[in-house]
Write a protein that holds these residues in place. Structure first.
Motif, PDB file in Angstrom:
ATOM      1  N   MET A  38       0.845  -1.186   0.000  1.00 41.30           N
ATOM      2  CA  MET A  38       0.000   0.000   0.000  1.00 41.30           C
ATOM      3  C   MET A  38       0.886   1.244   0.000  1.00 41.30           C
ATOM      4  SD  MET A  38      -3.281   0.984   0.128  1.00 41.30           S
ATOM      5  CE  MET A  38      -4.232  -0.298   0.925  1.00 41.30           C
ATOM      6  N   THR A  39       0.705   2.108  -0.964  1.00 44.63           N
ATOM      7  CA  THR A  39       1.549   3.283  -1.104  1.00 44.63           C
ATOM      8  C   THR A  39       1.186   4.345  -0.059  1.00 44.63           C
ATOM      9  OG1 THR A  39       0.057   4.369  -2.651  1.00 44.63           O
ATOM     10  CG2 THR A  39       1.703   2.849  -3.577  1.00 44.63           C
ATOM     11  N   ALA A  40       2.099   5.309   0.100  1.00 44.26           N
ATOM     12  CA  ALA A  40       1.842   6.402   1.033  1.00 44.26           C
ATOM     13  C   ALA A  40       0.609   7.194   0.615  1.00 44.26           C
ATOM     14  CB  ALA A  40       3.071   7.305   1.106  1.00 44.26           C
ATOM     15  N   ASP A  41       0.401   7.342  -0.714  1.00 44.16           N
ATOM     16  CA  ASP A  41      -0.765   8.075  -1.193  1.00 44.16           C
ATOM     17  C   ASP A  41      -2.053   7.366  -0.801  1.00 44.16           C
ATOM     18  OD1 ASP A  41      -2.092  10.139  -2.940  1.00 44.16           O
ATOM     19  OD2 ASP A  41      -2.684   8.341  -4.032  1.00 44.16           O
ATOM     20  N   ARG A  42      -2.089   6.066  -0.909  1.00 44.58           N
ATOM     21  CA  ARG A  42      -3.296   5.322  -0.536  1.00 44.58           C
ATOM     22  C   ARG A  42      -3.538   5.388   0.970  1.00 44.58           C
ATOM     23  NH1 ARG A  42      -4.151  -0.279  -3.835  1.00 44.58           N
ATOM     24  NH2 ARG A  42      -4.903   0.636  -5.788  1.00 44.58           N
ATOM     25  N   ILE A  43      -2.471   5.323   1.753  1.00 42.68           N
ATOM     26  CA  ILE A  43      -2.630   5.455   3.198  1.00 42.68           C
ATOM     27  C   ILE A  43      -3.223   6.815   3.533  1.00 42.68           C
ATOM     28  CG2 ILE A  43      -1.378   5.646   5.388  1.00 42.68           C
ATOM     29  CD1 ILE A  43       0.582   3.550   4.313  1.00 42.68           C
ATOM     30  N   ALA A  44      -2.730   7.859   2.878  1.00 45.04           N
ATOM     31  CA  ALA A  44      -3.253   9.199   3.123  1.00 45.04           C
ATOM     32  C   ALA A  44      -4.713   9.302   2.692  1.00 45.04           C
ATOM     33  CB  ALA A  44      -2.399  10.229   2.382  1.00 45.04           C
ATOM     34  N   ARG A  45      -5.058   8.672   1.585  1.00 43.94           N
ATOM     35  CA  ARG A  45      -6.454   8.684   1.138  1.00 43.94           C
ATOM     36  C   ARG A  45      -7.356   8.035   2.184  1.00 43.94           C
ATOM     37  NH1 ARG A  45      -7.163   7.703  -5.300  1.00 43.94           N
ATOM     38  NH2 ARG A  45      -5.314   8.817  -6.040  1.00 43.94           N
ATOM     39  N   LEU A  46      -6.928   6.893   2.704  1.00 38.52           N
ATOM     40  CA  LEU A  46      -7.736   6.223   3.721  1.00 38.52           C
ATOM     41  C   LEU A  46      -7.833   7.053   4.989  1.00 38.52           C
ATOM     42  CD1 LEU A  46      -6.743   2.458   3.366  1.00 38.52           C
ATOM     43  CD2 LEU A  46      -8.992   3.478   2.985  1.00 38.52           C
ATOM     44  N   ARG A  47      -6.791   7.778   5.335  1.00 36.32           N
ATOM     45  CA  ARG A  47      -6.863   8.668   6.494  1.00 36.32           C
ATOM     46  C   ARG A  47      -7.954   9.716   6.288  1.00 36.32           C
ATOM     47  NH1 ARG A  47      -1.666  11.507   8.357  1.00 36.32           N
ATOM     48  NH2 ARG A  47      -3.147  12.079  10.009  1.00 36.32           N
ATOM     49  N   LEU A  48      -8.030  10.257   5.082  1.00 37.65           N
ATOM     50  CA  LEU A  48      -9.104  11.214   4.781  1.00 37.65           C
ATOM     51  C   LEU A  48     -10.471  10.555   4.892  1.00 37.65           C
ATOM     52  CD1 LEU A  48      -7.893  13.290   1.683  1.00 37.65           C
ATOM     53  CD2 LEU A  48      -8.295  14.128   3.999  1.00 37.65           C
ATOM     54  N   ILE A  49     -10.614   9.401   4.265  1.00 31.74           N
ATOM     55  CA  ILE A  49     -11.899   8.717   4.209  1.00 31.74           C
ATOM     56  C   ILE A  49     -12.410   8.365   5.599  1.00 31.74           C
ATOM     57  CG2 ILE A  49     -13.070   6.633   3.396  1.00 31.74           C
ATOM     58  CD1 ILE A  49     -10.954   6.623   1.090  1.00 31.74           C
ATOM     59  N   ARG A  50     -11.521   7.958   6.490  1.00 33.84           N
ATOM     60  CA  ARG A  50     -11.909   7.492   7.826  1.00 33.84           C
ATOM     61  C   ARG A  50     -11.961   8.624   8.855  1.00 33.84           C
ATOM     62  NH1 ARG A  50     -13.757   3.677   5.070  1.00 33.84           N
ATOM     63  NH2 ARG A  50     -12.499   1.804   4.729  1.00 33.84           N
ATOM     64  N   SER A  51     -11.775   9.857   8.433  1.00 33.11           N
ATOM     65  CA  SER A  51     -11.791  10.988   9.360  1.00 33.11           C
ATOM     66  C   SER A  51     -13.194  11.556   9.506  1.00 33.11           C
ATOM     67  CB  SER A  51     -10.844  12.088   8.877  1.00 33.11           C
ATOM     68  OG  SER A  51      -9.493  11.634   8.865  1.00 33.11           O
ATOM     69  N   ASN A  52     -13.464  12.109  10.682  1.00 34.35           N
ATOM     70  CA  ASN A  52     -14.770  12.714  10.936  1.00 34.35           C
ATOM     71  C   ASN A  52     -15.002  13.905  10.009  1.00 34.35           C
ATOM     72  OD1 ASN A  52     -15.140  10.914  13.037  1.00 34.35           O
ATOM     73  ND2 ASN A  52     -14.342  12.314  14.578  1.00 34.35           N
ATOM     74  N   SER A  53     -16.247  14.115   9.636  1.00 33.97           N
ATOM     75  CA  SER A  53     -16.682  15.274   8.841  1.00 33.97           C
ATOM     76  C   SER A  53     -16.184  15.245   7.400  1.00 33.97           C
ATOM     77  CB  SER A  53     -16.237  16.600   9.501  1.00 33.97           C
ATOM     78  OG  SER A  53     -16.795  16.719  10.783  1.00 33.97           O
ATOM     79  N   ILE A  54     -15.595  14.147   6.962  1.00 36.65           N
ATOM     80  CA  ILE A  54     -15.128  14.074   5.580  1.00 36.65           C
ATOM     81  C   ILE A  54     -15.904  12.955   4.875  1.00 36.65           C
ATOM     82  CG2 ILE A  54     -13.166  13.689   4.050  1.00 36.65           C
ATOM     83  CD1 ILE A  54     -11.369  14.822   6.187  1.00 36.65           C
ATOM     84  N   GLY A  55     -16.919  13.362   4.135  1.00 39.98           N
ATOM     85  CA  GLY A  55     -17.708  12.415   3.370  1.00 39.98           C
ATOM     86  C   GLY A  55     -17.216  12.318   1.942  1.00 39.98           C
TER      87      GLY A  55
END
Length: 359
Positions: free
Chosen positions: A1-18
């Motif tokens: 899993m690349t750093a970009d994908r990890i960052a994407r998942l961090r966004l997706i799993r964060s509160n208030s970010i739909g």
């Protein structure tokens, strides 16, 4: 899993970010890493505290769980993501899938209906799904009781995809344990929620939008007027997809939703041939919309007076964004920027159909 994908998942799993906010952030900043860095400042502009961001360690644990379960991710904007789903108003930023991903290359038809369906409706759903599968179509449903279960059973040997409301490892309803495992082994199991998520009421409309978004047409077989099946059908109509319904007796409450859809213009169907004729497989339009996840979009500059003016138009009743643009008199490019800031500050809630309200 690349750093970009990890960052994407961090966004997706964060509160208030739909899903909508996710797309806007990536379009504005060009990468998930840049978006994560910018969120505190955006939330401050919106007049609130920044959302609690998922940590890298949390995401790494999730990824390990997904791999251990034999599942994988499909990210919006990357190869393999269902193309028709990108045409919807809020495509899931990431899907977790288990099974034969190649089934997503087929044209899909959704079959949905009542959980307390009659024996006749289940028999019809099973036979219809089998006939559509024999014709080379992918049958999509929600692995619920009743019509959904019958549809999966009918198409299990030829190709079916089950979209669930909880995590990829959660069985719901409990009596569908064997059926859900069979779909994952012989077909394709799809989840938007992270592993371990128990399905809640708010998750089912999100699941329904995926079912409708994957398919070129949705067939409803028995449904109450305010049921989840009708929500799926209306989302399909919003996406410009074919809506089809099986008529029923006016004396059966389970047929009222289908009869209502037909009265509103849904195609009446009685056989697989009717479905195939309605969706016209030789004339299916390819996806028209691309999702900007890498190229940056210049940010519009909003002042405090602009934010106050737009916030003053918001209330507890959802209102279309287009209406906010019209009433505020602000530049069309400015309104999404302010709404993004308000959402990240916890001062905005998004709804289906491009509507927003105060939380």
């Amino acid at each position: 899993m690349t750093a970009d994908r990890i960052a994407r998942l961090r966004l997706i799993r964060s509160n208030s970010i739909g899903p909508i906010t996710y797309v806007q952030l990536l379009a504005r900043f060009g990468s998930a890493q840049a978006a994560l860095a910018a969120i505190p400042d955006l939330a401050a502009r919106g007049g609130g505290r920044p959302p609690q961001l998922a940590t890298q360690s949390e995401i790494e644990r999730e990824m390990e769980t997904v791999a251990r379960l034999g599942a994988r991710y499909l990210f919006l904007g990357e190869e393999g993501y269902p193309p028709l789903l990108t045409e919807t108003d809020a495509p899931p930023p990431a899907l977790i899938v288990k099974g034969d991903v190649g089934l997503l290359d087929r044209q899909a038809v959704a079959i949905v209906g009542a959980r307390n369906a009659s024996a006749a409706a289940c028999r019809f759903a099973r036979g219809l799904a089998q006939a559509l599968g024999d014709a080379g179509l992918l049958v999509v449903s929600g692995l619920a009781r009743g019509v959904d279960s019958a549809a999966h059973d009918g198409a299990l040997a030829t190709g079916t995809a089950g979209v669930i409301a909880g995590g990829i490892d959660i069985i719901y309803p409990p009596e569908n344990a064997d059926r859900q495992r069979a779909v994952a082994e012989q077909g394709l199991l799809i989840a938007e929620m992270p592993p371990g998520t128990e399905p809640r009421g708010r998750h089912f409309p999100r699941r329904n939008r995926i079912i409708a978004g994957l398919a070129t047409g949705t067939v409803v077989i028995e449904a109450a007027p305010k049921s989840g099946s009708l929500i799926t059908a209306r989302r399909a109509a919003d996406y410009g997809r074919e809506v089809m319904a099986v008529p029923g007796s006016p004396l059966d409450p389970r047929a009222q939703g289908c009869n209502l859809l037909i009265r509103e213009g849904a195609t009446l169907i009685q056989s697989a041939e009717d479905v195939i004729e309605a969706i016209r497989p030789s004339e299916i339009a390819r996806p028209r919309k691309t999702v900007p996840v890498r190229d940056t979009v210049p940010a519009a500059n909003a002042g405090d007076a602009d934010r106050a003016a737009l916030a003053g138009l918001l209330g507890p009743t959802p209102v279309p964004v287009d209406e906010l643009i019209r009433q505020s008199g602000l530049a069309p490019a400015l309104v999404p920027t302010i709404l993004l800031e308000l959402e990240l500050a916890g001062r905005l809630e998004r709804h289906a159909g491009g509507k927003v309200s105060l939380p």
